[in-house]
Design a protein around this motif. Structure first.
Motif, PDB file in Angstrom:
ATOM      1  N   ALA A   1     -26.362 -15.630  24.641  1.00  0.00           N
ATOM      2  CA  ALA A   1     -25.985 -15.722  23.272  1.00  0.00           C
ATOM      3  C   ALA A   1     -25.004 -16.707  22.694  1.00  0.00           C
ATOM      4  CB  ALA A   1     -25.348 -14.188  22.976  1.00  0.00           C
ATOM      5  N   GLN A   2     -24.262 -17.236  23.639  1.00  0.00           N
ATOM      6  CA  GLN A   2     -23.186 -18.434  23.041  1.00  0.00           C
ATOM      7  C   GLN A   2     -23.821 -19.432  22.276  1.00  0.00           C
ATOM      8  OE1 GLN A   2     -20.404 -18.818  26.148  1.00  0.00           O
ATOM      9  NE2 GLN A   2     -20.325 -16.883  26.706  1.00  0.00           N
ATOM     10  N   PRO A   3     -24.921 -20.052  22.984  1.00  0.00           N
ATOM     11  CA  PRO A   3     -25.242 -21.202  22.171  1.00  0.00           C
ATOM     12  C   PRO A   3     -25.895 -20.886  20.895  1.00  0.00           C
ATOM     13  CG  PRO A   3     -26.091 -21.325  24.525  1.00  0.00           C
ATOM     14  CD  PRO A   3     -25.430 -19.984  24.312  1.00  0.00           C
TER      15      PRO A   3
ATOM     16  N   GLY B   1     -15.545 -15.354  14.712  1.00  0.00           N
ATOM     17  CA  GLY B   1     -14.996 -14.015  15.110  1.00  0.00           C
ATOM     18  C   GLY B   1     -16.036 -13.562  16.264  1.00  0.00           C
ATOM     19  N   LEU B   2     -17.317 -13.589  15.930  1.00  0.00           N
ATOM     20  CA  LEU B   2     -18.223 -12.924  16.745  1.00  0.00           C
ATOM     21  C   LEU B   2     -18.311 -13.940  18.075  1.00  0.00           C
ATOM     22  CD1 LEU B   2     -20.519 -10.936  17.229  1.00  0.00           C
ATOM     23  CD2 LEU B   2     -22.145 -12.465  16.066  1.00  0.00           C
ATOM     24  N   LEU B   3     -18.229 -15.347  17.843  1.00  0.00           N
ATOM     25  CA  LEU B   3     -18.425 -16.021  19.102  1.00  0.00           C
ATOM     26  C   LEU B   3     -17.173 -15.922  19.861  1.00  0.00           C
ATOM     27  CD1 LEU B   3     -19.709 -18.506  20.546  1.00  0.00           C
ATOM     28  CD2 LEU B   3     -18.319 -20.093  18.949  1.00  0.00           C
ATOM     29  N   VAL B   4     -15.934 -15.799  19.323  1.00  0.00           N
ATOM     30  CA  VAL B   4     -14.892 -15.207  20.190  1.00  0.00           C
ATOM     31  C   VAL B   4     -14.740 -14.273  21.022  1.00  0.00           C
ATOM     32  CG1 VAL B   4     -12.103 -14.961  20.038  1.00  0.00           C
ATOM     33  CG2 VAL B   4     -13.161 -16.878  18.742  1.00  0.00           C
ATOM     34  N   VAL B   5     -15.385 -13.064  20.264  1.00  0.00           N
ATOM     35  CA  VAL B   5     -15.647 -11.764  21.021  1.00  0.00           C
ATOM     36  C   VAL B   5     -16.715 -12.021  22.046  1.00  0.00           C
ATOM     37  CG1 VAL B   5     -16.497  -9.442  20.479  1.00  0.00           C
ATOM     38  CG2 VAL B   5     -15.042 -10.118  19.089  1.00  0.00           C
ATOM     39  N   VAL B   6     -17.694 -12.593  21.813  1.00  0.00           N
ATOM     40  CA  VAL B   6     -18.671 -12.618  22.971  1.00  0.00           C
ATOM     41  C   VAL B   6     -17.978 -13.493  24.176  1.00  0.00           C
ATOM     42  CG1 VAL B   6     -20.878 -13.692  23.611  1.00  0.00           C
ATOM     43  CG2 VAL B   6     -20.709 -12.318  21.480  1.00  0.00           C
ATOM     44  N   LEU B   7     -17.067 -14.848  23.918  1.00  0.00           N
ATOM     45  CA  LEU B   7     -16.680 -15.520  24.936  1.00  0.00           C
ATOM     46  C   LEU B   7     -15.556 -14.607  25.707  1.00  0.00           C
ATOM     47  CD1 LEU B   7     -15.813 -18.838  22.897  1.00  0.00           C
ATOM     48  CD2 LEU B   7     -17.613 -18.594  25.026  1.00  0.00           C
TER      49      LEU B   7
ATOM     50  N   TYR C   1     -27.970 -24.784  26.049  1.00  0.00           N
ATOM     51  CA  TYR C   1     -28.701 -24.059  26.955  1.00  0.00           C
ATOM     52  C   TYR C   1     -29.040 -24.805  28.219  1.00  0.00           C
ATOM     53  CZ  TYR C   1     -29.757 -20.541  23.554  1.00  0.00           C
ATOM     54  OH  TYR C   1     -29.589 -19.324  22.647  1.00  0.00           O
ATOM     55  N   LEU C   2     -28.979 -26.129  28.091  1.00  0.00           N
ATOM     56  CA  LEU C   2     -29.189 -27.091  29.353  1.00  0.00           C
ATOM     57  C   LEU C   2     -28.074 -26.657  30.349  1.00  0.00           C
ATOM     58  CD1 LEU C   2     -30.586 -29.340  30.916  1.00  0.00           C
ATOM     59  CD2 LEU C   2     -29.048 -30.916  29.559  1.00  0.00           C
TER      60      LEU C   2
END
Length: 595
Positions: free
Chosen positions: A54-56, A77-83, A298-299
């Motif tokens: 999900a991160q890329p 915020g969503l990116l930080v939570v996922v990380l 993704y690579l």
């Protein structure tokens, strides 16, 4: 004569054919007890893979939000939570994997130790103790990597890799083709380079086992080595073994080192190709900058698990090499302690007129066919004292080993109270026997530990009583620790005579019906020999004795003396009878000034 010795000790398996190579499916029975934790780790790996995939897309979303001038906080915020979630899941997964790996190693060691301590005695003659120890230690340690870096990581890597490929295809098919071509070249090269890792790793472990055996041999005889001025030679011998282990390890390292550059070249080649082709496609308007950034991320998600998978494959080959050596031991049949009892085969006291123990025309030969005993027959009645005498190598100690069931006799029959011992449970028969070996082994620990080996429920008064029977009371009372005084490794803190008497006390404590004594006075001085002779005379009132003796003075008052020579019974009778009718016995007695 001591216990039979191996006819061929070359190699870890005594010169036998090498064991079949272990396969991945051979791991499954060992992993089965840990399947719940493995499933938990696999589940965490899959959730972590989803978070990574999900991160890329979230990074691309942040770039698009910045370009469109929309509010940035929700996307960031969503990116930080996922990380953070991905990091927490990774940490939890690693803990579960490490704990599972430790449990896996523990259960494997339990299985190995259980099998090693239950092998037929003849198996120990064919193998080196140090090599067997190496399988419990270093070989099981290598298996840990098959769990931490092997099965589960490969599963997670496959999920991430497949997900990344799908996402990359959605972003740009042409960039995907460029990536697959570059990565495939590196992956194939790495796999080909790792093909020999298992074989070389197994050889390296065999060399480590040989080195451990060499160290064990030297340490067990360190006093003799020092007294013989052979320290430098032994250091050189052990050093040569260590050098061979080093050389084998370097070969493994050299081959594994080829795997890493192949993976690095694949990653760098794919990255450069994507940058070049991707930059062109951005300038041509085929894809956006955000899409190119997402594709590159993704690579990395593709090549990172690919590198992990290649490393895991290499670790797996190393682990399978160790598993081959472990399986070799686990495949050995244990001594059959629980043979089914036939009707009427329960060990019991002898019927009226029947001897307690009878050897009827018993023969024995080494595995290579070399004969040791030829038609030996003798009887031991309940409460009697029978002695086996003869020159060294006559087969006396072998007779005791056959009675104990350490080796199967080749011909004839051995009967306990009229029942063939092959029809009796071996453990039940041994419970009726006491056995004191010629070398009088004493286990590291305390006097109490050694005595309780035969009767763990014995009380302190019983321990003191049996120590008094063999004249060890004063020796034990010298220490304020009493029964808990330490005896050292292999009883090194005791004299040879004290070790012998402690071994005899250990057997007497079990209250056997038949006591087998192999050279009981070999390490005793004249005073203690007389004390022990008195003790054995008193002990024989409640049990039968079968004594192997070089010192004829120990067995002069035996009910029967059996003379062995070159594996045959050449005479039998009392001392006075044998002096008159046995030239060999008369010669032995004359040499000891008994005639």
């Amino acid at each position: 004569m001591t216990a039979p010795t191996p006819t061929d000790s070359a190699g870890p398996a005594g010169g036998t054919a090498p064991p079949p190579a272990a396969r991945l499916r051979d791991l499954l029975p060992l992993l089965r007890p840990h399947r719940r934790r493995l499933l938990l780790a696999a589940g965490l790996s899959l959730v972590g893979a989803a978070a990574a995939l999900a991160q890329p897309a979230l990074v691309a979303r942040v770039i698009d939000v910045v370009g469109a001038g929309e509010p940035l906080l929700p996307a960031v915020g969503l990116l930080v939570v996922v990380l953070l979630a991905a990091s927490a899941l990774s940490a939890l997964q690693q803990f579960v994997l490490q704990r599972t790996a430790e449990g896996f190693v523990l259960t494997t060691r339990f299985a190995l130790v259980d099998r090693l301590l239950r092998l037929p005695v003849a198996e120990y003659d064919r193998r080196r103790t140090g090599d067997l120890m190496s399988r419990v230690g270093s070989d099981t340690t290598l298996l840990r990597a098959t769990v931490t870096s092997g099965v589960v990581d490969v599963a997670g890597s496959v999920v991430v890799g497949v997900g990344a490929l799908v996402a990359m295809a959605v972003v740009d098919v042409w960039l995907l083709l460029v990536t697959v071509l570059a990565v495939a070249i590196g992956a194939v090269t790495a796999v080909l380079a790792s093909r020999g890792v298992r074989r070389l790793s197994q050889r390296a472990q065999e060399e480590v086992g040989a080195m451990t055996a060499a160290v064990e041999r030297a340490l067990s005889a360190v006093r003799t080595i020092r007294a013989s001025g052979a320290t430098a030679r032994e250091v050189a011998a052990v050093g040569a073994s260590a050098w061979r282990a080093y050389a084998a390890g370097v070969q493994v390292a050299r081959l594994e080192a080829l795997v890493s550059p192949a993976g690095s070249i694949a990653v760098q080649g794919a990255f450069l190709a994507v940058l070049g082709v991707g930059g062109y496609r951005v300038t041509s308007g085929s894809i956006t900058v955000a899409s190119l950034v997402a594709f590159i991320l993704y690579l990395f998600l593709l090549v990172m698990p690919l590198g992990q998978a290649i490393g895991a494959w290499t670790q797996l080959q190393t682990g399978l090499g160790a598993l081959t050596r472990i399986q070799e031991v686990l495949a050995l049949p244990p001594e059959d302690d629980e043979r089914p009892q036939r009707a009427g085969s329960r060990p019991a006291g002898p019927a009226a007129g029947a001897p307690l123990l009878e050897l009827d025309d018993v023969s024995f030969a080494y595995p290579d066919g070399t004969p040791v005993l030829h038609g030996v027959s003798l009887q031991v009645a309940a409460g009697s004292r029978v002695a086996l005498v003869g020159p060294s190598g006559a087969g006396k100690s072998t007779v005791l080993a056959l009675i104990e069931g350490f080796y199967p006799h080749s011909g004839g029959a051995i009967r306990w109270a009229g029942t063939d011992v092959r029809d009796l449970p071996r453990a039940a028969l041994r419970a009726r026997l006491g056995y004191v070996e010629q070398e009088a082994p004493v286990l590291a620990g305390s006097v109490r530990d050694n005595l309780l080996l035969t009767r763990p429920d014995a009380t302190d008064p019983e321990l003191w009583a049996v120590l008094a029977d063999v004249g060890l009371t004063d020796v034990v009372r010298r220490s304020p620790r009493g029964l808990d005084v330490l005896v050292g490794d292999e009883g090194v803190l005791l004299s040879g005579g004290e070790r012998q008497r402690l071994a005899i006390a250990r057997s007497l404590l079990a209250r056997p019906e038949l006591l087998l004594l192999d050279e009981p006075t070999a390490s005793l001085d004249a005073r203690n020999e007389g004390l022990l002779r008195t003790t054995l005379a008193a002990a024989s009132a409640g049990r039968a004795l079968l004594v192997v003796a070089h010192r004829l003075s120990t067995v002069l008052d035996s009910d029967q003396i059996v003379v062995l020579d070159e594996g045959r019974v050449v005479a039998r009778g009392t001392h006075d009878e044998l002096v008159g009718n046995s030239p060999l016995y008369r010669e032995l007695a004359a040499a000891q000034l008994l005639v």
